[in-house]
Motif scaffolding. Structure first.
Motif, PDB file in Angstrom:
ATOM      1  N   VAL A 179     -21.948  33.028 -59.722  1.00 45.26           N
ATOM      2  CA  VAL A 179     -21.406  31.557 -60.669  1.00 45.26           C
ATOM      3  C   VAL A 179     -22.658  32.055 -61.598  1.00 45.26           C
ATOM      4  O   VAL A 179     -23.721  32.548 -62.117  1.00 45.26           O
ATOM      5  N   ARG A 180     -21.968  32.068 -63.125  1.00 46.61           N
ATOM      6  CA  ARG A 180     -22.628  32.593 -64.536  1.00 46.61           C
ATOM      7  C   ARG A 180     -22.528  30.775 -65.798  1.00 46.61           C
ATOM      8  O   ARG A 180     -21.487  30.331 -65.345  1.00 46.61           O
ATOM      9  N   ALA A 181     -23.481  31.031 -66.257  1.00 46.14           N
ATOM     10  CA  ALA A 181     -23.254  30.181 -66.445  1.00 46.14           C
ATOM     11  C   ALA A 181     -22.985  30.137 -68.453  1.00 46.14           C
ATOM     12  O   ALA A 181     -21.760  31.403 -68.659  1.00 46.14           O
ATOM     13  N   VAL A 182     -21.714  28.995 -68.536  1.00 41.23           N
ATOM     14  CA  VAL A 182     -20.800  29.252 -69.698  1.00 41.23           C
ATOM     15  C   VAL A 182     -21.777  29.337 -70.749  1.00 41.23           C
ATOM     16  O   VAL A 182     -20.869  29.364 -72.505  1.00 41.23           O
ATOM     17  N   SER A 183     -22.477  28.370 -71.130  1.00 41.68           N
ATOM     18  CA  SER A 183     -23.390  28.877 -72.632  1.00 41.68           C
ATOM     19  C   SER A 183     -24.868  28.860 -72.508  1.00 41.68           C
ATOM     20  O   SER A 183     -24.994  28.134 -70.996  1.00 41.68           O
ATOM     21  N   THR A 184     -25.868  28.881 -72.984  1.00 38.50           N
ATOM     22  CA  THR A 184     -27.167  28.733 -73.328  1.00 38.50           C
ATOM     23  C   THR A 184     -27.675  27.066 -74.206  1.00 38.50           C
ATOM     24  O   THR A 184     -28.782  27.255 -74.082  1.00 38.50           O
ATOM     25  N   GLN A 185     -26.803  26.396 -74.178  1.00 42.31           N
ATOM     26  CA  GLN A 185     -27.468  25.509 -75.408  1.00 42.31           C
ATOM     27  C   GLN A 185     -28.014  24.249 -73.963  1.00 42.31           C
ATOM     28  O   GLN A 185     -27.324  24.067 -72.923  1.00 42.31           O
ATOM     29  N   PRO A 186     -28.477  23.111 -74.313  1.00 41.73           N
ATOM     30  CA  PRO A 186     -29.009  22.356 -73.817  1.00 41.73           C
ATOM     31  C   PRO A 186     -27.541  20.768 -73.448  1.00 41.73           C
ATOM     32  O   PRO A 186     -26.615  21.276 -74.166  1.00 41.73           O
ATOM     33  N   PHE A 187     -27.850  20.833 -72.320  1.00 45.53           N
ATOM     34  CA  PHE A 187     -26.256  19.442 -71.964  1.00 45.53           C
ATOM     35  C   PHE A 187     -27.371  18.453 -71.116  1.00 45.53           C
ATOM     36  O   PHE A 187     -28.311  18.516 -70.863  1.00 45.53           O
ATOM     37  N   PHE A 188     -26.040  17.237 -70.690  1.00 48.30           N
ATOM     38  CA  PHE A 188     -26.923  16.239 -70.673  1.00 48.30           C
ATOM     39  C   PHE A 188     -26.532  15.940 -68.963  1.00 48.30           C
ATOM     40  O   PHE A 188     -27.423  15.783 -68.045  1.00 48.30           O
ATOM     41  N   ARG A 189     -25.220  15.508 -68.936  1.00 49.24           N
ATOM     42  CA  ARG A 189     -24.963  15.127 -67.653  1.00 49.24           C
ATOM     43  C   ARG A 189     -23.853  15.408 -66.714  1.00 49.24           C
ATOM     44  O   ARG A 189     -23.097  15.687 -65.765  1.00 49.24           O
ATOM     45  N   GLU A 190     -22.805  16.626 -67.631  1.00 52.37           N
ATOM     46  CA  GLU A 190     -21.847  17.256 -67.269  1.00 52.37           C
ATOM     47  C   GLU A 190     -21.963  18.681 -68.014  1.00 52.37           C
ATOM     48  O   GLU A 190     -22.918  19.235 -67.877  1.00 52.37           O
ATOM     49  N   PHE A 191     -21.527  19.345 -66.800  1.00 55.91           N
ATOM     50  CA  PHE A 191     -21.763  21.010 -67.501  1.00 55.91           C
ATOM     51  C   PHE A 191     -20.592  21.998 -67.279  1.00 55.91           C
ATOM     52  O   PHE A 191     -19.996  22.008 -66.005  1.00 55.91           O
ATOM     53  N   ALA A 192     -20.571  23.156 -67.643  1.00 51.39           N
ATOM     54  CA  ALA A 192     -19.527  23.809 -67.059  1.00 51.39           C
ATOM     55  C   ALA A 192     -20.013  25.462 -66.639  1.00 51.39           C
ATOM     56  O   ALA A 192     -21.061  25.878 -66.852  1.00 51.39           O
ATOM     57  N   VAL A 193     -19.436  25.597 -65.682  1.00 49.66           N
ATOM     58  CA  VAL A 193     -19.800  27.171 -64.590  1.00 49.66           C
ATOM     59  C   VAL A 193     -18.838  27.893 -64.973  1.00 49.66           C
ATOM     60  O   VAL A 193     -17.514  27.195 -64.582  1.00 49.66           O
ATOM     61  N   ARG A 194     -18.904  29.503 -64.863  1.00 50.60           N
ATOM     62  CA  ARG A 194     -18.224  30.391 -65.259  1.00 50.60           C
ATOM     63  C   ARG A 194     -17.664  30.998 -63.523  1.00 50.60           C
ATOM     64  O   ARG A 194     -19.306  31.169 -62.932  1.00 50.60           O
ATOM     65  N   LEU A 202     -15.525  22.544 -64.608  1.00 48.78           N
ATOM     66  CA  LEU A 202     -16.601  21.584 -65.081  1.00 48.78           C
ATOM     67  C   LEU A 202     -16.892  20.725 -64.566  1.00 48.78           C
ATOM     68  O   LEU A 202     -16.060  20.100 -63.323  1.00 48.78           O
ATOM     69  N   VAL A 203     -18.318  20.011 -63.547  1.00 46.52           N
ATOM     70  CA  VAL A 203     -18.804  19.530 -63.244  1.00 46.52           C
ATOM     71  C   VAL A 203     -19.644  18.345 -63.632  1.00 46.52           C
ATOM     72  O   VAL A 203     -20.323  18.046 -64.669  1.00 46.52           O
ATOM     73  N   ALA A 204     -19.531  17.144 -63.554  1.00 46.53           N
ATOM     74  CA  ALA A 204     -20.260  15.791 -63.807  1.00 46.53           C
ATOM     75  C   ALA A 204     -20.669  15.390 -62.606  1.00 46.53           C
ATOM     76  O   ALA A 204     -20.239  15.196 -61.197  1.00 46.53           O
ATOM     77  N   VAL A 205     -22.134  14.832 -62.935  1.00 49.39           N
ATOM     78  CA  VAL A 205     -22.880  13.881 -61.824  1.00 49.39           C
ATOM     79  C   VAL A 205     -23.208  12.777 -61.799  1.00 49.39           C
ATOM     80  O   VAL A 205     -23.979  12.571 -63.587  1.00 49.39           O
ATOM     81  N   THR A 206     -22.466  11.802 -61.631  1.00 49.09           N
ATOM     82  CA  THR A 206     -23.663  10.749 -61.475  1.00 49.09           C
ATOM     83  C   THR A 206     -24.202   9.912 -60.677  1.00 49.09           C
ATOM     84  O   THR A 206     -25.293  10.876 -60.328  1.00 49.09           O
ATOM     85  N   GLU A 207     -25.266   8.399 -61.412  1.00 49.87           N
ATOM     86  CA  GLU A 207     -26.296   8.640 -60.606  1.00 49.87           C
ATOM     87  C   GLU A 207     -25.503   7.526 -59.420  1.00 49.87           C
ATOM     88  O   GLU A 207     -27.153   8.071 -57.994  1.00 49.87           O
TER      89      GLU A 207
END
Ligand SMILES: Cc1ncc(COP(=O)(O)O)c(C=O)c1O
Ligand SMILES: Cc1ncc(COP(=O)(O)O)c(C=O)c1O
Lengths: 505, 454, 505, 454
Positions: free
Chosen positions: B372-387, B430-435
């Motif tokens: 599993v790899r990062a798609v970006s090195t940038q900061p994210f907030f509540r959702e992220f993409a992984v390869r 693309l993965v989202a996490v809620t409260e």
């Protein structure tokens, strides 16, 4: 930004049951430190946000919303609800809006988590029920309109119109002949010309004849090879059926134009006549009108667009599709104009509409149209001495009456009548639309109102007429029994205060 | 045979008699016979409500991806947030549900005031002084923003970051066929917009997403500078939940804010009805699309609310209107006001913060999985993409069999390759996490994904 | 029996939003041949009833109910709802009734088919969740009251009282000494003496002292070997804590009597002091008050009764019981008095109460009592110049004030104040109870009302006082802003019309 | 930690300050320390609503016998009838749900008028001129009827058919311990009351059930004659659904009608809250227990409703009151009025008829099964008892495993042997059929029972 001294949440003087005070805004009730929210215990570590996100992204200020208790939240919105008229309280004969009774069963269907907790991006294999429902609805709407395929994406009638115009454009463009103009009768609803502009066309207005119908000669005169099509609603916005529809269709088709049907008035013709059979190529429906999905104080709606076979390949996509093996998947028509909605359309409105159609069936839908038309004609005739019809003959599901005689005799305008009707216990009809009728009052009783209700409405209007004769001044001041009396609309526009913060300034 | 008609046969006869008719058919006698249906509609006969309920049970049974049956990690603008009973109850009060557009303000103060409060809330969250009463959804709100920008600048070129949700971009492209706008998409590099890669001269609008659809937080300074330099409006499409803690669109210098309001009290609803959020600067007010509620007084000088600036709207301005919108999404706007009232100032912050905490926890765990790899090195907030080491769709299906909707395949969202992803898009999840997601659910996710890719 | 000419269902003039008309009854709206019902298609043969049942059993007449459309049904009951005050509209400071905010979450819990679609006669093995819930609630209520076992069967407070008295009787009878009298303070709620009678005992009234408390001397004088027990509520009905409770308990116990705790006022002492610790033997609770299950316009409630260990064997049965293996079954206590409910009690009310308790927890329940008492004391003091407290010292969750000074000065009675308060946007307090206070106005603000609401209530009362001074007549005519003005109660009793049919005669 | 309190710490401090106090504890300083709790309650800390929802999911998961999971053939006063969405919606309007007893009629016309309509409906269904505003449930309504009869006759002997629901009889026995009533149970023979077997002289009341709890229709002529002969009141406990088509209690000569109103719009609810129906002759009006709503006028002569004949009630008459009832079941009464409004005159008849049709169909099929025998040769209505070749409870459990709640074991209802059943009670199964049961469900039932007993 919070009110200096908070107003009480528990005082109910704004509920019309008790008094005539104004209701404070939620911001005026807000007290720093109060809260209503309760969240699940997750066990996830509470890492400070600035360790997760660079501080350049964090707002240094707290955005103030409101701070109220659950109790005050409930009191506030319950009181607001008591300050709001709705179909569930009584007759709502707003012409062109089809404010019929909305069966609670349809709301219950839409509240089922089996439908409403499904994520729109979940793969088709995991949402076969939804795809089945959408395909079934599309097929059903095609039967009702006499068309061959439909998109369910548009969120409302106007969105359907624009979608339809883009389909028109795609069709002509594919024929190498994009064209320039779209014809619209002068009685058309405002969304029609606005949509034409957004569709990249110019509007050519066709005048109505003295029977309230499209003037066939004027139409023919306006036709030409640069005409992309015509937008009609039939019955039209004065509630009359365009009897020369076949001639109109032929004339438009003869110059290579397409016929667009504004389905806002579909309620009148369900099971009686179909747009497809009249020669229309593109039809949008207002499900929130014809199929009784509640209007929600101004939305949501749903405005599916059905088309004849030659336009099907241009429909928006992806579309829910029945595969040969009986399963369902998303497919995109060959020359699709693309998406017109962020996901699949207003799905819960679509579900309600299908439930409504299923309850009625083919037979019930025909009865709907018959009784809607019966009610409108009865009311038209019943009121003829007081508010004569703009065009005095059999109308469809609504009738456009005129207060011009009252204005001439007593100086009482249609708006006064509309406001006085509120005091009589009825919602007002649509006023000053369509624009071609002087002092227009457009009544659409709908099929769910009873004869007793219509008679009582007529008597109320007769009382208003008598009041016009004896005390016209009082009508200019109506309504006085409502939570607020006549509202100063001009001032709102002159002095724009559209947020609490503007109000504070 | 079922319907909701009150008419008895006697009444029908009496009403027809009053009209000098003797059958219901006669009401339609003026319709040319050639176009009339002779047989009625070719549809099944009406069924009673309980019978229809049984039909609908077939649909609901065939929907596997309900949040009651699957833990939801899908996002992309549609999130599985807490909706408390109190919000459902208030939002379903029939006065709000069965009212029409508030044309008669004297009997519509309920809806009007609720919208006024909604406008205030959206204005504050956007950091812009005026908001409208709602648009259809986030995607069409973006289209309205482009139309506004075109009107404001007299230009038709639209520069859009491909960090904007793929569906929104698709919708913008569709409607551009009517307006004739030229749409230029700025690609992403390392997950953030490569503004340098596009030419914004002569643009009406520069459009950025915040966070972008991959969940990444882009610094919008460059976008703002570009917009200012080129005389374009800056349009920011922002996640309204994140707006509870992040810099507002206004703070980044936006002229227009658009957003998808579903997270404010509306169920996932298979994508609709949702809620198009729209706010802008006072300069653009006469171009603001849709309805606006304003404060005024009644004839007794009591504060009242009314729809205002009607002269922009289609019913008055017709072909010259700023927008064709008539019916909007009022009920969702009212619901959003209620949900935001329930959350309050600190509740929204807490929700946003918990989403971010959960997402970061999960992200860190997932990146520890082999392949599993990062798609970006940038900061994210509540959702992220992984390869992933293989097709995201395949993994999603395997996870679904274990009761988890593991996110969304970016290829499915984008409908193929996309300028937002430079490498093979099929493998990006693309993965989202809620409260609402618990630690146990996150850990279970990690286990399932590990199994699925190994 | 149907109205000759049906009244319209769609006219909304009775909704206070629009007008002040009366709402027709559903019978007045009825039209022969209308219907709203829709039933499932079952496929069962429609054998005529007289082939199934001997005709001697069939009613030769049709019993007329009403015949209305679903639309009119909705309009009618929606309008009725607008003619009804409720907690959700605003503050409802009815003393003794604990009209706090009822969390919607608890209603949602009770709407779950996993609870509410279960048949009460289904075998225990198939309803383990319910038994678990009931056992958990019983245990929890015992912790809250300091007792050792409870029955959940009684449907309301009064049913709990009678159950408690039957337990008292069973206890004494088992001791071979049934006894004859039950003591009740003169301030007691009417259900107490009525229950005593039904329990087969005679009432001995104990007077209150000038501090509003049980007169210990009078109590002692009344005690004797024929006293089965005493019924108290503590805080008592004037909102004061019986400070000599230990002395009272000892005195009653000394003669072999039992102490019964009327839990209507439990809200005041949650987590502060427990009936068990005060020496009570039997406690009923009003779950609909203390634990915020909505009152439903007068019910349903739930009145569980908890007892000390020596009374546990007499409790009604069957009772949900936790078995050694962790499963649950119904068992009946050894010397049970038997059933007091057709099934297991008002289960959905019980479920709501447990949800409410779980949300609060031990800490939250204590906060509830603290803030309820804080609000009542603040209001008492805030109003002291206008409506002095009957007993001016720290009260518990409610305060009994008196309008006697207003009556003396302006001829304005407590009832007038109560009615005028409606015009001010608040529900009235309880009037003329308890009977021992002249012109009593009993305010119970509850903990869910805010300081702002209380202040605004106080200001409203001050306005009423000024009105009393300047225009007392107007107060006798209040309320005028409500859907109906002051109602002629005497005439209703004189001329009894309790059904539509009586009205027609 | 969760609650619904509005108080901020600042406000608490200010309020305490106004009272001259500095802590919340001081509010309780006058309570003797000896009885005060030092540590608070020994209960877990508060949980948020979603956390409590998770706790309740454990309960709901452990309930197998829901109507969503099992087809319900259980009855005995609690029936699985259709409750349409419209009734649920109207009955849960918060104005009805969160109001108190209508003490201030000027702001309670909604509840008052709904009760007035309810009283009218129950009066018509009972064939008696006056009905009250509800009692707790059918069983306690019977107790009130006995108390009324005792008051009316000055007697205390109560002759009760053992065709009356065993729980009702048990409840009557319990309360008789307080009132001192002597209860005499008349046994059933062949399923109908053997009135000849009891002595009713000196009785206050003769109580019959119609249909009786085994579903059987008894001819009540004899009961009436006996009551008249002995100067007792005739009390009839009747199924209110059957009352849509059967002779009314009034037609049989009842002085008092009591019933269980659950079938009118109230869910099975695990037995409560239900609805005690009560109607009587005008002669008994001053003894009528509970609340009554009457019509009157307001000071402007407008029709109004108000609770009336208050002088009977406990708050005024105290120890001499006709009943101790205060809180009743108003919300269920309002719901019943709504449900009956939805059903209307012919809907109720249709429901009653369909119940009877289904029950008779099923009965005939079951008797065709080897070993299944009739309990009585008498006519029945919508519910019936059959004798199985083995314990009914065992059969019920086997059917439950196949998704059917096959009825109720009469032995469990009766709590052992009972004068209503002369032979071995363990083998008797009581089966109810409502209008919701389809032919397919009935046929499936027959198959399952055949399998279970073979
Ligand atoms: C004739 C007609 N056309 C179009 C519309 C637009 O539909 P919508 O409001 O759903 O956008 C309306 C709605 O008012 C209408 O009456
Ligand atoms: C002090 C007191 N005791 C008993 C009761 C009776 O409770 P319920 O109305 O639940 O029967 C009440 C209710 O008003 C009360 O206030």
């Amino acid at each position: 930004m919070m009110a200096a001294k908070a107003l009480p949440g528990g005082r109910a003087a704004s509920a019309p049951l008790l008094g005539h005070d104004i209701e404070p805004t939620i911001f005026e009730m807000s007290v720093a430190g109060r809260a209503a929210y309760q969240l699940r215990t997750t066990g996830v570590a509470a890492t400070p946000l600035n360790e997760l996100v660079p501080s350049t992204h964090l707002n240094p200020d707290v955005v103030p919303l409101a701070e109220v208790s659950e109790r005050d939240l409930v009191a506030h919105f319950t009181r607001l609800s008591h300050r709001q008229f709705s179909v569930d309280l009584g007759a709502y004969p707003l012409g062109s809006c089809t404010m019929k009774y909305n069966p609670k069963f349809c709301d219950a269907v839409a509240a089922d988590p089996g439908l409403n907790s499904v994520h729109p991006g979940a793969p088709a294999e995991l949402t076969q029920g939804w795809l089945d429902l959408l395909v079934t609805l599309e097929e059903t709407l095609c039967v009702i309109t006499g068309m061959s395929a439909a998109t369910l994406q548009p969120s409302a009638g106007a969105a359907g119109e624009l979608t339809g115009l883009l389909l028109m454009r795609a069709f002509h463009t594919a024929n190498g002949d994009p064209r320039r103009r779209v014809l619209i009768p002068d009685s058309a609803h405002g969304t029609n010309p606005a949509s034409v502009t957004l569709g990249g066309y110019e509007v050519t207005t066709i005048s109505s004849n003295d029977r309230g119908l499209v003037d066939l000669d004027a139409l023919k005169a306006a036709l030409g090879p640069d005409v992309a099509g015509i937008m009609l609603t039939n019955p039209n916005t004065v509630g009359l059926f365009e009897e020369e529809i076949t001639e109109i269709a032929t004339a438009v088709h003869d110059v290579g134009g397409l016929l667009y049907y504004d389905g806002a008035n579909l309620n009148a013709i369900l099971g009686v006549v179909r747009p497809g059979d009249m020669g229309f190529d593109i039809v949008h429906m207002n499900l929130h009108k014809t199929f009784a999905t509640p209007h929600g104080g101004g939305g949501p709606g749903a405005g599916p667009v059905a088309v004849s076979s030659r336009l099907a390949e241009f429909l928006p996509g992806p579309k829910a599709t029945r595969l040969a093996d009986g399963t369902f998947d998303w497919t995109t028509p060959a020359r699709s104009i693309g998406r017109v909605h962020g996901w699949h359309g207003n799905a819960m409105v679509l579900a309600r509409a299908l439930a409504y159609i299923d309850v009625h069936g083919g037979d019930g839908l025909t009865r709907v149209a018959q009784h809607a038309v019966l009610n409108a004609n009865w009311l038209r005739k019943r009121l003829s001495a007081t508010l004569p019809a703009a065009y005095d003959r059999t109308c469809m599901h609504e009738c456009v009456l005129t207060a011009a005689p009252l204005k001439a005799k007593y100086g009482v305008r249609g708006l006064d009548v509309a406001k006085a009707l509120l005091e009589e216990g009825f919602h007002s009809p649509t006023v000053y639309f369509p624009l071609i009728v002087d002092e227009a009052l457009m009544f659409e009783p709908t099929e769910t109102e009873s004869l007793q209700t219509l008679e009582s409405l007529a008597e109320a209007i007769e009382r208003i007429e008598r009041r016009a004769a004896s005390d016209p001044e009082s009508l200019h001041r109506a309504p006085q029994t409502t939570p607020v009396s006549r509202v100063d609309e001009a001032r709102a526009a002159r002095h724009l205060v559209a947020t609490e913060d503007a109000a504070q300034r | 045979m079922a319907d909701y008609l009150p008419h008895t046969p006697d009444e029908v006869a009496a009403m027809l008699g009053f009209l000098g008719m003797d059958s219901l058919d006669q009401l339609f006698a003026h319709i040319p016979a050639a176009v009339r249906l002779s047989q009625g509609l070719d549809l099944p006969a009406g069924m009673s409500e309980p019978d229809v309920a049984a039909v609908f049970e077939r649909f609901t049974d065939a929907n596997r991806a309900t949040t009651t049956d699957m833990t939801c990690f899908a996002g992309a603008g549609a999130y599985d947030h807490e909706i408390p009973a109190v919000v459902k109850m208030l939002g379903s009060r029939s006065e709000f549900v069965t009212a029409y557009t508030p044309y008669q303000p004297e009997v519509a103060q309920g809806v009007l005031q609720a919208i006024f409060e909604y406008q205030t809330l959206i204005s504050r969250l956007s950091g812009l002084p005026i908001a409208n009463a709602s648009l259809y959804d986030g995607a069409t709100a973006l289209v309205e923003a482009l139309n506004l920008a075109a009107g404001a600048t007299g230009r038709s070129k639209m520069v859009i970051s491909s960090g904007v949700h793929p569906h929104w971009r698709a919708v913008a492209r569709t409607f551009a066929k009517g307006t004739g706008h030229e749409i230029v998409e700025a690609p992403l590099k390392d997950g953030v917009t490569d503004w340098a890669g596009v030419d914004a001269s002569g643009a009406a609008a520069v459009v950025a997403a915040y966070p972008n659809y991959l969940g990444i937080l882009e610094d919008l300074t460059a976008a703002k500078q570009m917009a200012v330099a080129d005389g374009a409006l800056l349009v920011i499409g922002a996640d309204p939940v994140a707006a509870g803690v992040l810099k507002t669109a206004g703070q980044w210098g936006a002229d227009v804010f658009v957003g998808e309001g579903q997270p404010f009290g509306t169920a996932l609803s298979y994508g609709g009805p949702y809620l198009g959020l729209f706010a802008c600067t006072l300069e653009q007010i006469r171009r603001l699309p849709g309805r606006i509620v304003g404060e005024t007084v009644d004839s007794n000088d009591r504060r009242s609310f009314v729809t205002t600036l009607r002269a922009r709207e289609q019913d008055i301005r017709r072909e010259k209107a700023t927008s064709n919108v008539c019916t909007n999404q009022t009920l969702m706007a009212v619901t959003a006001a209620i949900q935001l009232g329930w959350l309050g100032t600190y509740g929204l912050r807490e929700v946003a913060t918990r989403c971010a905490q959960g997402a970061h926890y999960l992200y860190d765990q997932l990146l520890a999985i082999d392949g599993v790899r990062a798609v970006s090195t940038q900061p994210f907030f509540r959702e992220f993409a992984v390869r992933l080491p293989e097709s995201a769709l395949g993994v999603l299906h395997r996870m679904a069999d274990e009761g988890v909707l593991g996110g969304l395949a970016v290829s499915a969202l984008a409908g193929g390759s996309d300028p937002s992803i430079d490498d093979d898009i099929d493998d990006v999840l693309l993965v989202a996490v809620t409260e609402r997601r618990t630690r146990a659910e996150l850990d279970n996710y990690v286990d399932l994904l590990r199994k699925a890719v190994s």
